[in-house]
Design a protein around this motif. Sequence first.
Motif, PDB file in Angstrom:
ATOM      1  N   ILE A 283       0.824  -1.109   0.084  1.00 29.94           N
ATOM      2  CA  ILE A 283       0.089   0.102  -0.080  1.00 29.94           C
ATOM      3  C   ILE A 283       0.805   1.093  -0.046  1.00 29.94           C
ATOM      4  N   THR A 284       0.449   2.177  -0.774  1.00 31.73           N
ATOM      5  CA  THR A 284       1.378   3.275  -0.866  1.00 31.73           C
ATOM      6  C   THR A 284       0.502   4.484  -0.165  1.00 31.73           C
ATOM      7  N   GLN A 285       1.422   5.574   0.089  1.00 32.37           N
ATOM      8  CA  GLN A 285       0.712   6.749   0.752  1.00 32.37           C
ATOM      9  C   GLN A 285      -0.288   7.773   0.031  1.00 32.37           C
ATOM     10  N   PHE A 286      -0.417   7.249  -1.679  1.00 28.54           N
ATOM     11  CA  PHE A 286      -1.189   7.724  -2.381  1.00 28.54           C
ATOM     12  C   PHE A 286      -2.398   6.947  -2.593  1.00 28.54           C
ATOM     13  N   GLY A 287      -2.509   5.931  -1.852  1.00 32.82           N
ATOM     14  CA  GLY A 287      -3.948   5.206  -1.880  1.00 32.82           C
ATOM     15  C   GLY A 287      -3.801   4.164  -2.858  1.00 32.82           C
ATOM     16  N   LEU A 288      -2.768   3.730  -3.321  1.00 30.57           N
ATOM     17  CA  LEU A 288      -2.630   2.679  -4.423  1.00 30.57           C
ATOM     18  C   LEU A 288      -2.440   1.425  -3.667  1.00 30.57           C
ATOM     19  N   TYR A 289      -3.340   0.286  -3.842  1.00 30.66           N
ATOM     20  CA  TYR A 289      -3.112  -0.989  -3.204  1.00 30.66           C
ATOM     21  C   TYR A 289      -2.688  -2.038  -4.370  1.00 30.66           C
ATOM     22  N   TYR A 290      -1.612  -2.699  -3.944  1.00 31.80           N
ATOM     23  CA  TYR A 290      -1.133  -3.709  -4.981  1.00 31.80           C
ATOM     24  C   TYR A 290      -1.307  -5.036  -4.326  1.00 31.80           C
ATOM     25  N   GLU A 291      -1.468  -6.049  -4.832  1.00 32.11           N
ATOM     26  CA  GLU A 291      -1.163  -7.432  -4.361  1.00 32.11           C
ATOM     27  C   GLU A 291      -0.906  -8.418  -5.448  1.00 32.11           C
ATOM     28  N   GLY A 292      -0.163  -9.415  -4.954  1.00 28.61           N
ATOM     29  CA  GLY A 292       0.262 -10.203  -6.130  1.00 28.61           C
ATOM     30  C   GLY A 292       1.354 -10.995  -5.456  1.00 28.61           C
ATOM     31  N   ASN A 293       2.318 -11.878  -6.424  1.00 34.01           N
ATOM     32  CA  ASN A 293       3.320 -12.500  -6.088  1.00 34.01           C
ATOM     33  C   ASN A 293       4.578 -11.709  -6.404  1.00 34.01           C
ATOM     34  N   PHE A 294       5.596 -12.034  -5.283  1.00 34.78           N
ATOM     35  CA  PHE A 294       6.900 -11.278  -5.099  1.00 34.78           C
ATOM     36  C   PHE A 294       7.888 -12.187  -5.251  1.00 34.78           C
ATOM     37  N   CYS A 295       8.860 -11.653  -6.189  1.00 32.17           N
ATOM     38  CA  CYS A 295      10.157 -12.682  -6.208  1.00 32.17           C
ATOM     39  C   CYS A 295      11.516 -11.694  -6.408  1.00 32.17           C
ATOM     40  N   ASN A 296      12.338 -11.953  -5.397  1.00 34.83           N
ATOM     41  CA  ASN A 296      13.542 -11.289  -5.342  1.00 34.83           C
ATOM     42  C   ASN A 296      13.083  -9.729  -5.132  1.00 34.83           C
ATOM     43  N   ASN A 297      12.244  -9.591  -4.068  1.00 33.83           N
ATOM     44  CA  ASN A 297      12.141  -8.096  -3.811  1.00 33.83           C
ATOM     45  C   ASN A 297      11.195  -7.361  -4.715  1.00 33.83           C
ATOM     46  N   LYS A 298      10.748  -8.033  -5.803  1.00 36.85           N
ATOM     47  CA  LYS A 298       9.876  -7.334  -6.693  1.00 36.85           C
ATOM     48  C   LYS A 298       8.655  -8.093  -7.142  1.00 36.85           C
ATOM     49  N   MET A 299       7.432  -7.541  -7.500  1.00 41.32           N
ATOM     50  CA  MET A 299       6.340  -7.956  -7.764  1.00 41.32           C
ATOM     51  C   MET A 299       6.233  -8.512  -9.107  1.00 41.32           C
ATOM     52  N   MET A 300       5.968  -9.607  -9.350  1.00 44.35           N
ATOM     53  CA  MET A 300       6.010 -10.396 -10.798  1.00 44.35           C
ATOM     54  C   MET A 300       5.017 -11.270 -10.999  1.00 44.35           C
ATOM     55  N   GLY A 301       4.572 -11.629 -12.261  1.00 41.34           N
ATOM     56  CA  GLY A 301       3.496 -12.692 -12.596  1.00 41.34           C
ATOM     57  C   GLY A 301       2.081 -11.861 -12.198  1.00 41.34           C
ATOM     58  N   ASN A 302       1.049 -12.554 -12.026  1.00 42.19           N
ATOM     59  CA  ASN A 302      -0.298 -11.960 -11.910  1.00 42.19           C
ATOM     60  C   ASN A 302      -0.430 -11.452 -10.639  1.00 42.19           C
ATOM     61  N   GLY A 303      -1.276 -10.227 -10.706  1.00 43.12           N
ATOM     62  CA  GLY A 303      -1.671  -9.384  -9.628  1.00 43.12           C
ATOM     63  C   GLY A 303      -2.593  -8.612  -9.839  1.00 43.12           C
ATOM     64  N   SER A 304      -2.973  -7.610  -8.692  1.00 40.21           N
ATOM     65  CA  SER A 304      -4.000  -6.462  -8.825  1.00 40.21           C
ATOM     66  C   SER A 304      -3.714  -5.363  -8.277  1.00 40.21           C
ATOM     67  N   LEU A 305      -4.253  -4.282  -8.891  1.00 42.54           N
ATOM     68  CA  LEU A 305      -3.987  -2.825  -8.513  1.00 42.54           C
ATOM     69  C   LEU A 305      -5.110  -2.251  -8.470  1.00 42.54           C
ATOM     70  N   LEU A 306      -5.389  -1.632  -7.102  1.00 42.22           N
ATOM     71  CA  LEU A 306      -6.674  -1.002  -6.584  1.00 42.22           C
ATOM     72  C   LEU A 306      -6.431   0.355  -6.392  1.00 42.22           C
ATOM     73  N   CYS A 307      -7.292   1.333  -7.120  1.00 42.33           N
ATOM     74  CA  CYS A 307      -6.856   2.752  -6.656  1.00 42.33           C
ATOM     75  C   CYS A 307      -8.025   3.243  -5.846  1.00 42.33           C
ATOM     76  N   ASP A 308      -7.634   4.462  -5.416  1.00 43.33           N
ATOM     77  CA  ASP A 308      -8.603   5.041  -4.510  1.00 43.33           C
ATOM     78  C   ASP A 308      -9.949   5.370  -5.084  1.00 43.33           C
ATOM     79  N   ASP A 309      -9.869   5.578  -6.240  1.00 42.12           N
ATOM     80  CA  ASP A 309     -11.222   5.948  -6.965  1.00 42.12           C
ATOM     81  C   ASP A 309     -11.900   4.679  -7.672  1.00 42.12           C
ATOM     82  N   ASP A 310     -11.606   3.601  -7.118  1.00 44.98           N
ATOM     83  CA  ASP A 310     -12.186   2.230  -7.217  1.00 44.98           C
ATOM     84  C   ASP A 310     -11.835   2.062  -8.751  1.00 44.98           C
ATOM     85  N   THR A 311     -10.794   2.420  -9.408  1.00 43.32           N
ATOM     86  CA  THR A 311     -10.327   1.698 -10.633  1.00 43.32           C
ATOM     87  C   THR A 311      -9.485   0.473 -10.508  1.00 43.32           C
TER      88      THR A 311
END
Length: 1683
Positions: free
Chosen positions: A1222-1250
């Motif tokens: 979660i970032t301070q700008f309201g972005l929400y990421y979730e998914g698989n991480f590898c070597n400190n980085k998010m890779m593969g399938n995942g989701s991004l949810l914004c504050d405005d419901d995008t």
Amino acid sequence: MLMEEQSSSRQEEGSRDKGVLYSWQGYFCRVTPERLLLSRPVLHAALGTLHGLLLTEDGHVYSFGEQPWKRVESQPAGPVIESALSGQRVIYVSAGSYHCSAVTEDGLVHMWGENSHGQCGVSGMDQVPSPTPVNVVDGEIHPPQLVRVLNVACGAQHTLALSRKHEVWAWGSGCQLGLVTNIFPVWKPQKVEHLVGRYVVQIACGGFHSLALVQILSPPEDSQQARDRCGQCKQSRYTMTDKDDHVIISDDHYCPLGVELTDSKEGRRSGQSSPAQTPQSKNSSAHFEESPLSLKNICEYPRFSVGSQQNTTSQEAQPVPALSETGHARLRRTKSNPYPDEQALTDYLKRILEQTLAEQAEVASLGGSHPPSRQASLTCPFRSDQSDELTLRPSSPALSGTDIRYRQRCASDTVTDRKHSLHLIPTLDSTSDDSSQHSSVDGGVCISDLVISNGCLFESCLGEGEAAGMDFCPADPLQGKKSTSLTDITLEDAEARNRRGSLPGFSPVSPSGSHRINHLRAEVGAMTTTSTSESRILLPSLYTEVWSWGRGQEGQLGHGDYLPRLQPLCIKSLSKREVVKITAGANHSLALTAQCQVYSWGSDKFGQLGRINAPSTVPNLTMVSEGVRVWDVAAGQTHTLLLADGDCYQPILYYSGEQVLESTDSAHPLSGTYTQMPTLLPFCMNIGYVSKVFGGGLKCLALADQNAMGFIASVHELASAERKFFCTLSKVKNEILSPLLARASLALSLGQSSMLLFQELAGSFSKLCHLTGQHSVSLTNFLQRGKVIKTLVLIKNTDIFMDTYKEYSDPVGNLLVMGGFQSLLKPSQECFGKKLELIQTLLESKEKNISPYDLLVTLFYMPLQHLHGYNRLLLKLAHCFEVNTEEYDWIQNGCSKYEALARLVSKQRRDAEATFNFWKNFKGKNSESLRKPSRRLVCESSNKALTLQNAGRFSASWFILFSDVLVHAQGTIPSKKLFSSHYVYPLATLWVEPISDESVGQHGLKLTTPEENFVVLAASPLEKGKWLRAINQAIEDVLALGLNRRTRVSRSSQKGEPPESRTSTYTFSKEGRLKDATYEGRWLSGKPHGKGTLKWPNGTVYCGTFKNGLEDGFGDFMTPNTTLNKFERYQGHWKEGKIHGFGTFWYASGEVYEGSFRDNLCHGHGMLRSGKLASPTSSSVFVGQWVQGKRTGYGVCDDFSKGEKYMGMWLDDQRHGVGVVITQFGLYYEGNFCNNKMMGNGSLLCDDDTVFEGEFSEDWTLCGKGVLFMPNGDSLDGVFDGHWGAGLRVAGTFTKPFEALRRERKIPVAGQHAVPAEEKWKAVFDECWSRLGCEAPGVGVHEKAWENIAIALTARRRQQRYRPEELSRSQTKMLESLEVIPQHVGPVTADSFNNIRRYLLKACDTPHHPLGWLLETLVTVYRMTYVGVGSNRRLLQQAVEEIQSYLTRIFQIVRFLFPGLPEDGGFILDSSSSSDEGTESLNSSTHSETPQQGWLVSSSSLLLPVLLPRLYPPLFTLYTLEKEREEEVYWSCVLRLNKQPDLALLAFLGVQQKFCPVSISVLGEKKQVLPSTKDACFATAVETLQQISTAFTPSDKLQVIQLTFEEITQDMQALLGQDFLWCMDDLFPIFLYVVLRARIRNLGSEVSLIEDLTDSSLQLGQIGFMLTTLKACYNQIQLEKTT
């Protein structure tokens, strides 16, 4: 009856034997003292000119002699009781010339007699016929208080009283009052202000002068008992200042309070200037007119004519002091000179006087608080730009205390350099002495001729000494001195700093530039200034000063002149003479010292001073025969009476003064003849044992006791022996020690170490001498005050004496061991002759051919022989009592203590002599390193009694056992005692045990030390036993002595062996981890074991517990980080020398890790805080699981610098696995991480419901297939590339679905790629299970778990015993209650379930309980996760699931501890119908559909009340964020609808008319509901519903809703009858009204929280219906439209 008569007759006989008074006049050989017969023994007496008073044992007062104020026709022949005092117990009587006083036990004063000068303090009467109370009242205190008086002294026309606060009060007439007034008589007792703040212990009145004995509260500087001390009075012999080619030597000091008029030593003439002197002006002649308020007016004393002498050195204009109309001295300088002239000194000293006066005013105003620093307020007097602010201005008639105080403060502000201000003290005092010295001879005015009174200066100047009628003192050691510059006088007389010693709280300071400051003095200082506070309280003080004031025409004031003093002034020559008693005749004064010497001064017309051809204006010794020790004195009109020790123990009397004729003609009794020296009164041997003498008028009185059962003789013998012993010690101190210490060559002769030891010996000797002096005075007081054996300090407080003798025995033995007496022999012979005759005389040695060395040793061991004297005399005293009496046992007990001490001291001497002889014959290499002062030889194996096992063929061993170490010396030529090396083993860390096996034989001893073990073989079983006993005894002694000579308690075994476990200090020397490290703490069989501290030379320190030599348990560890030049610190648990368990590590980089460790690495659950110190660009907190020092498992990382939070899995310090960012700008990421980085399938949810769902590559880059969902339901499906927020490249299809399809489309929600709740914080739960002794969750024995809990709590309780301030009383009680394990045998009943609930509540409140720790940790991690950046509405579902997961897992632990509990959702039948607590009633089945009553056991019902209140703030914040939009709508409707009055709102909501209240009750009074009434209807229900916001748990919130319904129902039943029943259509609008009026801000969040966290079983039935109604109201309010 017969027995009573016998006992009363015995009492009468006893009373005749003691307290018998004898009276006589003069000193004829034929004088026979007359016995005064009274029915009771006399305690005290007092004599006036022609009358006297007697005080008897029962507190009655008798008077005798001529008493004209009695107004009786004929004076009675014998003593007559004062009937006016018969109802009161009198404790003290005093007689003036013609008046009397008595003090009662409650501190009240009674006066009677002549009162023409106000001396009785009764206004309006010339004579007071009978005792009249005189109240001494302190008017400065508000409200005024009555002053309690200790005793009173009476003169001819004045009276002094000493209060219990040791202040002096005065009334009567004359300057002898010491008051700041010129209006006499003074009827009302007034405080003598010049003695305020001083501790006055005695007062005495002469005819027209007064004396006070002042105790100096801070002792003088005994510590500098060094080479420059006078042998007689312990003052500085000399201080020297080199200036070019001349030396200034001074031995004088100056009094800061009250200004002396001339020098204390008479006859000082100006010496000739040295050749280097710069010519300077001498004192000019002085002319003055007498002030109306002059000395004559006050003291009726004729003025001296002032001789005028012209200055022959300089004809310049001279400063002419004159008195203005107000009597002020005008002092001014008329020339400048590189050296200070006398006028400059005069000006300067006048300022000092103002300072002094100001200080006194300050002290008085502050109620005796510490005086302001005198040094800090002085500035240099000889600067031309000096402000004249501090001089007394001629125009001001008098300076008030306030002015002076203000100016003093102004002046003090100008001095900032403390060092220089301290440096001024000796300068000031010596300067003032210097100026007074030659000004008195040269005839100029000097500042010392000024007497301060109330801010005014009274001047009186003298011409030549002869013109003033002065005597000259030929005995003066220095025939005058003159200062040539400030430098010359800077260091004059360091004793000046003690002038303030009698003021409380004043600590003298030494000048910064002091000559010959020897660091060796520190040793002596440490020894001598430690005179125990006990002895100061229990024994009379010898630190005293004598102060005098009043008329001085006969020299009776002792200041070296014949001038009066208006205020008390210290007699300098008696300072440090250890004066213990003062008394005064009509015109002479006496002072008795602890050394049994009498100083006398004043009128000697009739030989009353008891000396020949000595000046009478300063105190000089009365001449008595050698060996006569005076211990009591009395003074009459023209005579002196001395009570002394003679050759035997019966006291003898001496008389000095005028002879009184035996003629009966009382009008002319004097013969005109008098004694030249004190004369022995032969009759004294016939009147018994005299204990006290009194004098007055021409009479003498002696108070004597007969020697009943030998008791009186024994006490007198004890007191006499102690006085003799003190005089001997004083002579040794003054005639032997002081001259030796003063020798410059002594340090060279002795060497540094022996010099230190000799100074330590001198200090201990001085302390012993002082104690003996105090004790001798105490014994005199014992003789004179009742002789109650239980008050004898020698027996009552044996510890003071035993400690002091032990303290002296050590340094004497140490000096003997180090050969110090051999080195001391040469300087002693240089000082006292080859044969040391002086020492022989002091020792009263009868042996002829004793060697000088033995003489020296005997001299310094002589004080210890006195212990045998104590023993002998106490035995003698014990035999005066019956064997079965308490007194006999008491004395015998003291006697045995002194006997044991005498034996100990004798043994110490034998040990010291044996050790000295051993060192004489020891030729080993480095023997000096082994020779220590306190080390004593115990035994040694030079006869091959002990050998090393498996020693080489040619090697020889020698074992030497000392009192503190075992030395193993090795070499090749043992016969010559030459050894090449030696090993030293401290006894405190030595363990010895006998061994008998085949390899060693029967004679082996195993020695264990911290770094090596070895076996020694004894020559025979006898030798083996001897060495074993000797070593064990020596170890015992070392352990008993302990650190810093504190006795250490060691648990010794019954066999007399030293304990295996002990406390000691050891420094390791062998190579390895501990090389050069020092360990201090507990040991067990050669290894650190228990609490201790380990320090390495590089600064590394470990402080904590040890086990078998390794760090184990709780400890605090610090080690330096050389790279960053900072310390790293760990505080926590250790195991087998490694960091293991829970703890906190502060890294040098600034990072802090708090959590679990294993094998020195972070392992388990922990939190790492990285601050800006670690790296300026990063600041983060990680909390989660660690494996082998790396982040592995679930964890949360909050990166403050990037403003993002990661919640997910880790591997080897990198983000790896599923996770959420979660970032301070309201972005929400979730998914698989590898070597400190998010890779593969995942989701991004914004504050405005995008929402974006698809593929990601490193650094949040959208790369690959994905779908982008818009807030309005539109979507974009295709291939994406780019960063979010920086422009996306899309190749795909845009879809805008129809309404029906829009509803069917599944937009991704948060949490699909998040870590499941049950996988989170596994390490925390694992740690809790391990604390309960389980290897895995649920795997273990629950009895063992309870044991572990008990151990943890008990350890905490033990820790609290050492640091009680850490826990409050309630926490301590909680710990106590938790130590009791709840009984849970068999299935859990309702009662035991209640007990379990209570136990869990307490356990969860105590962090030292495993469950409490678990809860505290979970709360921490939960807040870490969901506070700050983590406060994002997307996380609500995860937060709720996490709480539910906590409940499940904690419930598993609770069921493990209480196996009888049913599974989650189980049921416990309740035997009693009523539930225990109202708040839990919702959990009872009464609200469910089941007919039974009991408890529904679930994780939420049991644990949520404990857990949820702690997690409520972050959780509820997430709910409010989630419901934010719809609650905005709801709240705006609430505000809008609430503007309407009650009736209008009810009508709007569709409430039927019959349900609308017509009237309401306000405070019991009925009020009509009007159309305008607002917030009145259903007010109770509204208030109840508002409480939903203050309840934490869902069950509490549901109960609030239930109570609200009940309140509404009650209101309706009151309106419509008790049989009223609801239907939903009626209820809903009323409830809607209540909800609106309750104005609950976040109602939607409250409802959602209840729904999410309530058991499904509770959402059924009536409760479920009420919750649904509330939710419907919430939804309805959002839809309401007002028209």
